[in-house]
Design a protein around this motif. Structure first.
Motif, PDB file in Angstrom:
ATOM      1  N   ILE A   1       0.865  -1.182   0.000  1.00 44.91           N
ATOM      2  CA  ILE A   1       0.000   0.000   0.000  1.00 44.91           C
ATOM      3  C   ILE A   1       0.901   1.231   0.000  1.00 44.91           C
ATOM      4  O   ILE A   1       1.540   1.551   1.006  1.00 44.91           O
ATOM      5  CB  ILE A   1      -0.937   0.000   1.217  1.00 44.91           C
ATOM      6  CG1 ILE A   1      -1.853  -1.229   1.170  1.00 44.91           C
ATOM      7  CG2 ILE A   1      -1.759   1.284   1.271  1.00 44.91           C
ATOM      8  CD1 ILE A   1      -2.717  -1.411   2.411  1.00 44.91           C
ATOM      9  N   GLY A   2       0.973   1.892  -1.141  1.00 41.03           N
ATOM     10  CA  GLY A   2       1.868   3.023  -1.318  1.00 41.03           C
ATOM     11  C   GLY A   2       2.981   2.647  -2.260  1.00 41.03           C
ATOM     12  O   GLY A   2       3.968   2.015  -1.855  1.00 41.03           O
ATOM     13  N   CYS A   3       2.857   3.007  -3.548  1.00 41.01           N
ATOM     14  CA  CYS A   3       3.742   2.484  -4.595  1.00 41.01           C
ATOM     15  C   CYS A   3       4.776   3.497  -5.076  1.00 41.01           C
ATOM     16  O   CYS A   3       5.260   3.406  -6.208  1.00 41.01           O
ATOM     17  CB  CYS A   3       2.908   1.994  -5.772  1.00 41.01           C
ATOM     18  SG  CYS A   3       1.775   0.647  -5.364  1.00 41.01           S
ATOM     19  N   GLY A   4       5.131   4.456  -4.230  1.00 40.12           N
ATOM     20  CA  GLY A   4       6.188   5.395  -4.580  1.00 40.12           C
ATOM     21  C   GLY A   4       7.561   4.781  -4.415  1.00 40.12           C
ATOM     22  O   GLY A   4       7.721   3.558  -4.353  1.00 40.12           O
ATOM     23  N   GLY A   5       8.580   5.633  -4.310  1.00 46.93           N
ATOM     24  CA  GLY A   5       9.944   5.141  -4.233  1.00 46.93           C
ATOM     25  C   GLY A   5      10.193   4.261  -3.031  1.00 46.93           C
ATOM     26  O   GLY A   5      10.828   3.207  -3.135  1.00 46.93           O
ATOM     27  N   ARG A   6       9.720   4.668  -1.855  1.00 51.22           N
ATOM     28  CA  ARG A   6       9.948   3.864  -0.652  1.00 51.22           C
ATOM     29  C   ARG A   6       9.169   2.563  -0.713  1.00 51.22           C
ATOM     30  O   ARG A   6       9.645   1.514  -0.300  1.00 51.22           O
ATOM     31  CB  ARG A   6       9.564   4.665   0.599  1.00 51.22           C
ATOM     32  CG  ARG A   6       9.828   3.918   1.907  1.00 51.22           C
ATOM     33  CD  ARG A   6      11.316   3.852   2.257  1.00 51.22           C
ATOM     34  NE  ARG A   6      12.073   2.879   1.480  1.00 51.22           N
ATOM     35  CZ  ARG A   6      12.245   1.603   1.813  1.00 51.22           C
ATOM     36  NH1 ARG A   6      11.703   1.123   2.923  1.00 51.22           N
ATOM     37  NH2 ARG A   6      12.956   0.812   1.063  1.00 51.22           N
ATOM     38  N   GLY A   7       7.944   2.602  -1.235  1.00 54.37           N
ATOM     39  CA  GLY A   7       7.174   1.372  -1.369  1.00 54.37           C
ATOM     40  C   GLY A   7       7.809   0.398  -2.332  1.00 54.37           C
ATOM     41  O   GLY A   7       7.883  -0.811  -2.066  1.00 54.37           O
ATOM     42  N   SER A   8       8.303   0.918  -3.454  1.00 56.41           N
ATOM     43  CA  SER A   8       8.977   0.055  -4.426  1.00 56.41           C
ATOM     44  C   SER A   8      10.210  -0.592  -3.817  1.00 56.41           C
ATOM     45  O   SER A   8      10.505  -1.761  -4.072  1.00 56.41           O
ATOM     46  CB  SER A   8       9.372   0.872  -5.661  1.00 56.41           C
ATOM     47  OG  SER A   8       8.221   1.361  -6.327  1.00 56.41           O
TER      48      SER A   8
ATOM     49  N   VAL B   1      -1.309  -4.650  -5.005  1.00 57.35           N
ATOM     50  CA  VAL B   1      -0.671  -3.354  -4.826  1.00 57.35           C
ATOM     51  C   VAL B   1      -1.748  -2.287  -4.856  1.00 57.35           C
ATOM     52  O   VAL B   1      -2.789  -2.433  -5.510  1.00 57.35           O
ATOM     53  CB  VAL B   1       0.405  -3.070  -5.901  1.00 57.35           C
ATOM     54  CG1 VAL B   1       1.550  -4.072  -5.815  1.00 57.35           C
ATOM     55  CG2 VAL B   1      -0.202  -3.043  -7.295  1.00 57.35           C
ATOM     56  N   ALA B   2      -1.489  -1.190  -4.134  1.00 58.20           N
ATOM     57  CA  ALA B   2      -2.476  -0.115  -4.048  1.00 58.20           C
ATOM     58  C   ALA B   2      -1.772   1.220  -3.920  1.00 58.20           C
ATOM     59  O   ALA B   2      -0.729   1.323  -3.264  1.00 58.20           O
ATOM     60  CB  ALA B   2      -3.397  -0.331  -2.842  1.00 58.20           C
TER      61      ALA B   2
ATOM     62  N   PRO C   1      -3.936 -10.767   2.046  1.00 55.54           N
ATOM     63  CA  PRO C   1      -2.505 -10.890   2.381  1.00 55.54           C
ATOM     64  C   PRO C   1      -2.296 -11.349   3.814  1.00 55.54           C
ATOM     65  O   PRO C   1      -3.180 -11.218   4.661  1.00 55.54           O
ATOM     66  CB  PRO C   1      -1.992  -9.461   2.197  1.00 55.54           C
ATOM     67  CG  PRO C   1      -3.177  -8.611   2.566  1.00 55.54           C
ATOM     68  CD  PRO C   1      -4.373  -9.364   2.026  1.00 55.54           C
ATOM     69  N   ASP C   2      -1.112 -11.893   4.074  1.00 53.86           N
ATOM     70  CA  ASP C   2      -0.686 -12.174   5.438  1.00 53.86           C
ATOM     71  C   ASP C   2       0.026 -10.959   6.033  1.00 53.86           C
ATOM     72  O   ASP C   2      -0.124 -10.648   7.202  1.00 53.86           O
ATOM     73  CB  ASP C   2       0.268 -13.373   5.462  1.00 53.86           C
ATOM     74  CG  ASP C   2      -0.334 -14.587   4.782  1.00 53.86           C
ATOM     75  OD1 ASP C   2      -1.389 -15.037   5.244  1.00 53.86           O
ATOM     76  OD2 ASP C   2       0.247 -15.053   3.783  1.00 53.86           O
ATOM     77  N   ILE C   3       0.824 -10.286   5.192  1.00 50.49           N
ATOM     78  CA  ILE C   3       1.573  -9.098   5.594  1.00 50.49           C
ATOM     79  C   ILE C   3       1.143  -7.937   4.717  1.00 50.49           C
ATOM     80  O   ILE C   3       1.002  -8.083   3.498  1.00 50.49           O
ATOM     81  CB  ILE C   3       3.092  -9.312   5.434  1.00 50.49           C
ATOM     82  CG1 ILE C   3       3.580 -10.438   6.354  1.00 50.49           C
ATOM     83  CG2 ILE C   3       3.862  -8.024   5.715  1.00 50.49           C
ATOM     84  CD1 ILE C   3       5.039 -10.820   6.114  1.00 50.49           C
ATOM     85  N   VAL C   4       0.951  -6.788   5.346  1.00 49.87           N
ATOM     86  CA  VAL C   4       0.666  -5.558   4.613  1.00 49.87           C
ATOM     87  C   VAL C   4       1.849  -4.617   4.785  1.00 49.87           C
ATOM     88  O   VAL C   4       2.284  -4.372   5.914  1.00 49.87           O
ATOM     89  CB  VAL C   4      -0.627  -4.896   5.121  1.00 49.87           C
ATOM     90  CG1 VAL C   4      -0.873  -3.590   4.392  1.00 49.87           C
ATOM     91  CG2 VAL C   4      -1.813  -5.827   4.939  1.00 49.87           C
ATOM     92  N   ILE C   5       2.374  -4.114   3.684  1.00 44.49           N
ATOM     93  CA  ILE C   5       3.460  -3.134   3.700  1.00 44.49           C
ATOM     94  C   ILE C   5       2.841  -1.750   3.543  1.00 44.49           C
ATOM     95  O   ILE C   5       2.186  -1.470   2.522  1.00 44.49           O
ATOM     96  CB  ILE C   5       4.476  -3.398   2.577  1.00 44.49           C
ATOM     97  CG1 ILE C   5       5.150  -4.759   2.788  1.00 44.49           C
ATOM     98  CG2 ILE C   5       5.516  -2.293   2.493  1.00 44.49           C
ATOM     99  CD1 ILE C   5       6.084  -5.160   1.651  1.00 44.49           C
ATOM    100  N   LEU C   6       3.042  -0.885   4.537  1.00 46.15           N
ATOM    101  CA  LEU C   6       2.425   0.440   4.559  1.00 46.15           C
ATOM    102  C   LEU C   6       3.480   1.495   4.248  1.00 46.15           C
ATOM    103  O   LEU C   6       4.315   1.817   5.091  1.00 46.15           O
ATOM    104  CB  LEU C   6       1.786   0.708   5.918  1.00 46.15           C
ATOM    105  CG  LEU C   6       0.721  -0.303   6.375  1.00 46.15           C
ATOM    106  CD1 LEU C   6       0.165   0.088   7.739  1.00 46.15           C
ATOM    107  CD2 LEU C   6      -0.404  -0.409   5.343  1.00 46.15           C
ATOM    108  N   THR C   7       3.440   2.035   3.027  1.00 49.62           N
ATOM    109  CA  THR C   7       4.443   3.003   2.588  1.00 49.62           C
ATOM    110  C   THR C   7       3.811   4.188   1.864  1.00 49.62           C
ATOM    111  O   THR C   7       4.468   4.864   1.076  1.00 49.62           O
ATOM    112  CB  THR C   7       5.487   2.329   1.681  1.00 49.62           C
ATOM    113  OG1 THR C   7       4.806   1.578   0.654  1.00 49.62           O
ATOM    114  CG2 THR C   7       6.390   1.397   2.463  1.00 49.62           C
ATOM    115  N   ALA C   8       2.552   4.448   2.122  1.00 48.59           N
ATOM    116  CA  ALA C   8       1.914   5.655   1.600  1.00 48.59           C
ATOM    117  C   ALA C   8       2.488   6.864   2.329  1.00 48.59           C
ATOM    118  O   ALA C   8       3.234   6.722   3.308  1.00 48.59           O
ATOM    119  CB  ALA C   8       0.396   5.562   1.795  1.00 48.59           C
ATOM    120  N   PRO C   9       2.193   8.095   1.903  1.00 50.61           N
ATOM    121  CA  PRO C   9       2.658   9.261   2.653  1.00 50.61           C
ATOM    122  C   PRO C   9       2.325   9.132   4.136  1.00 50.61           C
ATOM    123  O   PRO C   9       1.253   8.633   4.504  1.00 50.61           O
ATOM    124  CB  PRO C   9       1.893  10.415   1.988  1.00 50.61           C
ATOM    125  CG  PRO C   9       1.735   9.973   0.565  1.00 50.61           C
ATOM    126  CD  PRO C   9       1.479   8.493   0.658  1.00 50.61           C
TER     127      PRO C   9
END
Length: 462
Positions: free
Chosen positions: A48-55, A73-74, A118-126
């Motif tokens: 969740i959050g597909c910018g540079g840090r999310g990528s 992906v979101a 998902p089992d794990i959510v990656i949170l990298t939005a602003p």
């Protein structure tokens, strides 16, 4: 002092999967027995959050364990979600399962990604979205990797405290992207500080000074959308430059150094702060009307035991630019990687330093394998906690260090001496009451096209 640098993530991704596989075998656990994935061997991940840090974060996760599979992906913006999906499909064709109906866009895209299984959510939005997304993920029973900072205001901090309690109660595992906590050199250095090698801590210093950060122009977003963006769309697009989304650079970047100092000082938080800062050059010339954050901060934090932390962060080109920490005690000093011990006459008696190769290499995994860097190691640690069903919630210190940064910013914006308890209890939330592209944005331009930049002595913390 030493400028802290992390080795490249991408150069290690191909080898880290093999290292993680060896670690899993050494641990004697099969994936099907250990991963809470509804009978599947795969560790299903949603980004969740597909910018540079999310990528970067999703690739770190893929590099951490060969069982990781990205299933959703979101992002708030369609082009970023589609771009992330396209890149992952091309780079990891056997490690992703991303049909078009699991590529989500919009301000509610996070809900759809969480619901995708998902089992794990990656949170990298602003960062301004972090408390909202974190609460939704934990309530849905997901394990979480969330980037720093975890909050940008007092309202977000109060939300984190409650969500952390829920994560503990439900056994969810949480890792925060304060990767120095997973770095071999920092782990050794902090251990030596805590063992008393430098004596009683007197004061600490923290620095994140640099030349500046990107700017995303309104005209570029208009070209992307094929129309003029709404004010909400522009602010989310150019999020670093709005306090309600980034928390200013003291929260978005300097939180790393503040976290190290809190950690070194026994994982306590400051009880008060005073500081000064301003915006000298960031929005001059062609950058007029781009945003509203400061370009320099200096804060004196005081801990309950009377020790002090002196904090600098700056975004001004052609200036002194250290990114580091220093801890000063009655017997010596440490940069959290090396310890200098002094004789009674002030001469250096001994220098104990972590070998450079080990500092760069990350921490040993099970079976003697070494992770490529701390940004991969943190995902390895999250997956290990899930496999072994070990209590693991970094959300607590993530919240504390994030609010340390918030307290510092409130002090520099106001020019007042602020106390932690008052700031927690009385500080406002900056997040909009209604989240929609056509909703009223939290800050507005004046008649000259400028956004309001806080003025010390005028701006009020609460």
């Amino acid at each position: 002092m030493r400028t802290s640098q992390q080795p490249s993530r991408r150069e290690f991704l191909k080898t880290s999967g093999a290292l993680a596989a060896g670690a899993a075998l050494a641990g004697g656990l099969s994936l099907s027995r250990s991963v809470q994935a509804a009978g599947s061997d795969a560790i299903k991940v949603a980004l969740i959050g597909c910018g540079g840090r999310g990528s970067g974060a999703v690739r770190d996760c893929l590099g951490a364990d060969p069982a990781v599979k990205v299933i959703a992906v979101a992002d708030s913006f369609e082009n970023r979600a589609q771009g992330a999906a396209k890149g992952l499909r091309k780079e990891f064709p056997d490690r992703v399962d991303l049909p078009d109906d699991r590529v989500f866009a919009g301000l509610d895209a996070y809900e759809k990604a969480i619901a995708a299984g998902p089992d794990i959510v990656i949170l990298t939005a602003p960062p301004g979205f972090r408390p909202l997304h974190y609460t939704a993920a934990i309530k849905a029973g997901k394990h979480v990797f969330m980037e720093k900072p975890c909050c940008v205001d007092a309202g977000g901090y109060r939300s984190l405290v409650e969500t952390n309690k829920l994560a503990d109660e439900t056994g969810r595992k949480v890792v925060v992207g304060l990767q120095r906590r997973h770095d071999a050199g920092y782990l050794r250095g902090i251990e030596e500080i805590h063992s008393g090698k430098i004596g009683k801590i007197l004061f600490l210093r923290a620095y994140w000074n640099g030349g500046g950060i990107w700017i995303r122009r309104r005209r570029d977003l208009a070209r992307q959308l094929g129309r003029e963006p709404t004010e909400m769309e522009y602010q989310v697009h150019n999020w670093y430059h709005f306090c309600w989304l980034s928390g200013d650079n003291i929260c978005e970047q300097h939180v790393h150094n503040l976290d190290v100092c809190n950690w070194a000082n026994g994982d306590q938080h400051p009880v008060e702060a005073n500081g000064m800062g301003g915006c000298s050059v960031r929005y001059a010339g062609e950058n007029k009307g781009v945003g509203q954050i400061f370009d320099h901060h200096f804060i004196e934090f005081t801990y309950a035991d009377g020790s002090k932390m002196f904090s600098q962060c700056r975004h001004i080109p052609n200036t002194w630019s250290p990114v580091t920490e220093a801890v000063h005690g009655t017997l010596g000093t440490s940069d959290a990687h090396s310890v200098k011990l002094y004789t009674t006459d002030g001469k250096v008696a001994e220098v104990k330093k972590e070998p450079r190769a080990k500092r760069a290499g990350g921490r040993k995994a099970a079976g003697g394998a070494r992770s490529p860097n701390a940004m991969v190691q943190e995902h390895m640690d999250l997956i290990a906690a899930i496999r072994n069903n070990e209590k693991h919630n970094e959300g607590h210190y993530g919240a504390t260090s994030s609010f340390t940064a918030v307290l510092g910013r409130m002090a520099t914006y106001s020019g007042q001496l602020l106390r932690w308890d008052d700031a927690v209890a009385k500080g406002a939330g900056e997040f909009p009451a209604r989240l929609a592209w056509d909703a009223e944005a939290p800050v507005k331009q004046d008649k000259d096209g400028n956004y309001p930049i806080p003025t010390p002595g005028v701006w009020r913390a609460y």
